[in-house]
Design a protein around this motif. Structure first.
Motif, short mmCIF file in Angstrom:
data_model
loop_
_atom_site.label_atom_id
_atom_site.label_comp_id
_atom_site.label_asym_id
_atom_site.label_seq_id
_atom_site.Cartn_x
_atom_site.Cartn_y
_atom_site.Cartn_z
N VAL A 1 18.90 -11.50 39.12
CA VAL A 1 19.98 -11.43 40.11
C VAL A 1 20.78 -12.71 39.96
O VAL A 1 20.25 -13.81 40.20
CB VAL A 1 19.45 -11.30 41.55
N ASN A 2 22.05 -12.61 39.56
CA ASN A 2 22.88 -13.80 39.33
C ASN A 2 24.24 -13.72 40.01
O ASN A 2 25.06 -14.61 39.82
CB ASN A 2 23.08 -14.04 37.84
N GLU A 3 24.49 -12.70 40.80
CA GLU A 3 25.77 -12.59 41.48
C GLU A 3 25.62 -12.80 42.99
O GLU A 3 26.24 -13.67 43.56
CB GLU A 3 26.41 -11.23 41.20
N ARG A 4 24.83 -11.98 43.61
CA ARG A 4 24.64 -12.08 45.05
C ARG A 4 23.30 -11.47 45.41
O ARG A 4 22.93 -10.41 44.90
CB ARG A 4 25.77 -11.35 45.78
N TRP A 5 22.60 -12.18 46.26
CA TRP A 5 21.33 -11.65 46.73
C TRP A 5 21.59 -10.78 47.96
O TRP A 5 22.00 -11.27 49.01
CB TRP A 5 20.37 -12.78 47.09
N LEU A 6 21.35 -9.48 47.82
CA LEU A 6 21.53 -8.55 48.92
C LEU A 6 20.30 -8.59 49.81
O LEU A 6 19.16 -8.52 49.32
CB LEU A 6 21.76 -7.13 48.40
N GLY A 7 20.53 -8.72 51.11
CA GLY A 7 19.39 -8.76 52.03
C GLY A 7 18.54 -7.50 51.92
O GLY A 7 19.07 -6.39 51.98
N GLY A 8 17.26 -7.69 51.78
CA GLY A 8 16.35 -6.55 51.68
C GLY A 8 16.03 -6.14 50.26
O GLY A 8 15.42 -5.08 50.04
N MET A 9 16.43 -6.93 49.28
CA MET A 9 16.12 -6.57 47.89
C MET A 9 14.62 -6.50 47.64
O MET A 9 14.18 -5.75 46.76
CB MET A 9 16.75 -7.59 46.93
N LEU A 10 13.84 -7.23 48.41
CA LEU A 10 12.39 -7.18 48.28
C LEU A 10 11.76 -6.42 49.44
O LEU A 10 10.91 -5.54 49.23
CB LEU A 10 11.81 -8.59 48.19
N THR A 11 12.15 -6.73 50.64
CA THR A 11 11.54 -6.08 51.81
C THR A 11 12.00 -4.64 51.98
O THR A 11 11.29 -3.83 52.59
CB THR A 11 11.88 -6.89 53.08
#
Length: 388
Positions: free
Chosen positions: A92-102
């Motif tokens: 991920v190198n642009e934007r970390w979207l909330g919930g990508m893991l959870t």
């Protein structure tokens, strides 16, 4: 052999920290000193921690795990993308979207949607659509590729994450800690090292420094994959054949099938000939009489009929001419008497038909025949007795 050397870190500027007024007291143990208002990181502590992180990532990948590269700031975007692609790991190198893991299930659905749009675009379905509709889908596809393009190969939640600048990627670190996912990160003098499982004290603002540590993690991934292949060797990939080779192979297969069919036919012919020969030999060994009786039926009766005995000759019927002569020559002194010809002549016909008639004659016919026989006997007695 050391994974990284002190000279490489010095040349990359990994020993420079942030300004003294922007520091985290928890990083005090990793600070060597201060120079011109900038903290200097102790690289003597960085070396063993790099070795520890390298071993962890190597063993993780050797066991079949995956590691997610995360770095969204400008100094980290290119190193993260290039080295993640090199080792075949998601990033991920642009934007970390909330919930990508959870909330990985929802993120995976969006990734599948992106893959579906890519397939439609490659097959030319966008060209067949209305211009405005195709434009909207193309914009959505571009957005998905920008934010989720590095996750196309991620089928499940990663087993670990590698982060550059945990202050900017604090959401990713928080989600990983909530799920119990190990975090490998480069920590600068302004971050909290306690939220990182495998901290690497170094400068996270220099492009060369970020490239150096991203390369180290990528090398660990490649070594781990090599170890995994040694433990469980994968089958050799199938070599694609050219059309000429495919045609030649099919021709060889057809020739082999024809040869096998011909050989089978020859064997069947030999077995049939051997079977016929054995049958002929067994027929020759059998008795000729039994062979004739079994093949041509009962033998014809060629014996000559035997002559009837003398007693039977007396009972034989007298010819009609002899009776007439006897009637024309009466005895001397005897008056002529009428003689009734009782000779019964059988109508010509087939013997078999006569036998059927005799078999089917009723009782009245049989009694008439008996009366005729008695009359014949009385006539014979009259002929032999002279009138008184």
């Amino acid at each position: 052999m050391a994974v990284i050397s002190m000279r490489q870190m010095l040349e990359a500027g990994a020993h420079f920290g942030h300004q003294t007024r922007r520091w985290n007291p928890k990083m005090k143990r990793f600070i060597f000193g201060e120079r011109n208002g900038i903290y200097i990181i102790d690289l003597e502590q960085t070396l063993p921690r790099v070795e520890t992180a390298y071993g962890f990532v190597r063993d993780l990948v050797a066991g079949g795990g995956t590691i997610l590269f995360v770095g969204t700031k400008k100094q980290a975007q290119d190193p993260v993308k290039s080295y993640a692609d090199k080792c075949g790991m998601p990033y991920v190198n642009e934007r970390w979207l909330g919930g990508m893991l959870t909330n990985f299930e929802t993120i995976s659905k969006r990734v599948n949607k992106m893959l579906e749009y890519e397939r439609m675009q490659a097959s030319g379905e966008f060209d067949a659509m209305i211009k405005k509709e195709a434009l909207l889908l193309d914009r959505e596809l571009t957005k998905l590729q920008r934010n989720l393009g590095g996750l196309r190969s991620l089928k499940k939640a990663p087993d670990a994450i590698f982060v550059l600048d945990t202050v900017k990627e604090h959401i990713a670190v928080t989600e990983a800690n909530k799920l119990g996912i190990p975090v490998v990160a480069v920590v600068d003098t302004n971050v909290d090292p306690e939220v990182v499982t495998y901290p690497i004290p170094a400068n996270d603002d220099a492009i060369r420094s970020n490239s150096l540590f991203a390369r180290v993690i990528a090398d660990a991934v490649e070594e781990g994959r090599f170890i995994a292949n040694k433990r469980n060797p994968a089958p050799a990939p199938a070599v694609e054949k050219t059309p000429e080779e495919v045609a030649e192979f099919e021709a060889a297969q057809a020739a082999a099938r024809d040869a096998a069919a011909q050989a089978q036919a020859d064997r069947d012919a030999k077995l049939s000939a051997a079977r016929d020969q054995s049958a002929a030999a067994s027929d020759a060994d059998r008795t000729p009489a039994s062979v004739a009786a079994s093949t041509t039926g009962p033998a014809a009766n060629t014996e000559q009929p035997q002559t009837a005995p003398a007693a039977d000759a007396a009972d034989a019927p007298v010819p009609a001419g002899a009776d007439a002569q006897a009637d024309t020559e009466p005895e001397a002194g005897a008056e002529p008497t009428e003689v009734v010809d009782t000779t019964v002549t059988e109508a010509p016909g087939n013997e078999s038909e006569a036998a059927e008639v005799a078999a089917t004659t009723p009782d009245s016919v049989a009694s008439d025949q008996a009366d005729a026989t008695e009359a014949t006997a009385d006539a014979a007695d009259a002929e032999t007795t002279p009138e008184s």
